[in-house]
Design a protein around this motif. Sequence first.
Motif, mmCIF file in Angstrom:
data_model
loop_
_atom_site.group_PDB
_atom_site.id
_atom_site.type_symbol
_atom_site.label_atom_id
_atom_site.label_comp_id
_atom_site.label_asym_id
_atom_site.label_seq_id
_atom_site.Cartn_x
_atom_site.Cartn_y
_atom_site.Cartn_z
ATOM 1 N N GLY A 16 -12.257 -6.714 -2.887
ATOM 2 C CA GLY A 16 -12.204 -6.933 -1.456
ATOM 3 C C GLY A 16 -10.786 -7.198 -0.987
ATOM 4 N N VAL A 17 -10.651 -7.588 0.261
ATOM 5 C CA VAL A 17 -9.342 -7.828 0.859
ATOM 6 C C VAL A 17 -8.650 -9.009 0.182
ATOM 7 N N GLN A 18 -9.374 -10.065 -0.066
ATOM 8 C CA GLN A 18 -8.764 -11.236 -0.696
ATOM 9 C C GLN A 18 -8.253 -10.917 -2.095
ATOM 10 N N GLU A 19 -9.011 -10.148 -2.853
ATOM 11 C CA GLU A 19 -8.584 -9.783 -4.196
ATOM 12 C C GLU A 19 -7.354 -8.892 -4.160
ATOM 13 N N MET A 20 -7.307 -7.972 -3.196
ATOM 14 C CA MET A 20 -6.147 -7.081 -3.079
ATOM 15 C C MET A 20 -4.891 -7.876 -2.710
ATOM 16 N N ILE A 21 -5.026 -8.884 -1.862
ATOM 17 C CA ILE A 21 -3.886 -9.724 -1.496
ATOM 18 C C ILE A 21 -3.392 -10.502 -2.714
ATOM 19 N N ILE A 22 -4.313 -11.003 -3.524
ATOM 20 C CA ILE A 22 -3.927 -11.732 -4.735
ATOM 21 C C ILE A 22 -3.217 -10.808 -5.713
ATOM 22 N N LEU A 24 -1.534 -8.069 -4.984
ATOM 23 C CA LEU A 24 -0.226 -7.766 -4.413
ATOM 24 C C LEU A 24 0.745 -8.926 -4.633
ATOM 25 N N ALA A 25 0.268 -10.156 -4.461
ATOM 26 C CA ALA A 25 1.115 -11.324 -4.682
ATOM 27 C C ALA A 25 1.561 -11.408 -6.140
ATOM 28 N N ILE A 26 0.671 -11.095 -7.065
ATOM 29 C CA ILE A 26 1.034 -11.114 -8.491
ATOM 30 C C ILE A 26 2.086 -10.053 -8.784
ATOM 31 N N PHE A 27 1.921 -8.847 -8.205
ATOM 32 C CA PHE A 27 2.929 -7.793 -8.382
ATOM 33 C C PHE A 27 4.278 -8.234 -7.821
ATOM 34 N N LEU A 28 4.272 -8.886 -6.663
ATOM 35 C CA LEU A 28 5.526 -9.368 -6.092
ATOM 36 C C LEU A 28 6.181 -10.401 -6.980
ATOM 37 N N GLY A 32 9.260 -8.522 -8.222
ATOM 38 C CA GLY A 32 10.205 -8.826 -7.156
ATOM 39 C C GLY A 32 10.121 -7.801 -6.041
ATOM 40 N N SER A 33 10.569 -8.195 -4.866
ATOM 41 C CA SER A 33 10.443 -7.319 -3.702
ATOM 42 C C SER A 33 11.442 -6.166 -3.727
ATOM 43 N N THR A 34 12.494 -6.259 -4.525
ATOM 44 C CA THR A 34 13.478 -5.176 -4.556
ATOM 45 C C THR A 34 13.042 -4.037 -5.473
ATOM 46 N N LYS A 35 12.349 -4.321 -6.551
ATOM 47 C CA LYS A 35 11.939 -3.285 -7.501
ATOM 48 C C LYS A 35 10.576 -2.698 -7.187
ATOM 49 N N LEU A 36 9.778 -3.369 -6.374
ATOM 50 C CA LEU A 36 8.410 -2.921 -6.115
ATOM 51 C C LEU A 36 8.340 -1.555 -5.428
ATOM 52 N N PRO A 37 9.153 -1.253 -4.397
ATOM 53 C CA PRO A 37 9.078 0.087 -3.790
ATOM 54 C C PRO A 37 9.421 1.206 -4.774
ATOM 55 N N GLY A 38 10.417 0.986 -5.607
ATOM 56 C CA GLY A 38 10.775 1.992 -6.607
ATOM 57 C C GLY A 38 9.672 2.183 -7.637
#
Length: 72
Positions: A16-22, A24-28, A32-38
Amino acid sequence: MIGMNDLALVGFGMPGVQEMIIILAIFLLLFGSTKLPGLMRSMGQSVNEFKRGMNDTSDDGADHDNGEAPKA
């Protein structure tokens, strides 16, 4: 036999939405926010390359259905 309702009870299914947010937060936190787009860009390119390879493989298989040996 296990049905879809049984799988939902034990935690299997679409997140669900809550799981996807969690997630995404773990990936961040991990990348880190600089390597994630690449990372996401390279993952998308890998998926496109895989799809292209699968389409090429299915096209190659159609040529060999006539019973002839493949040409080198």
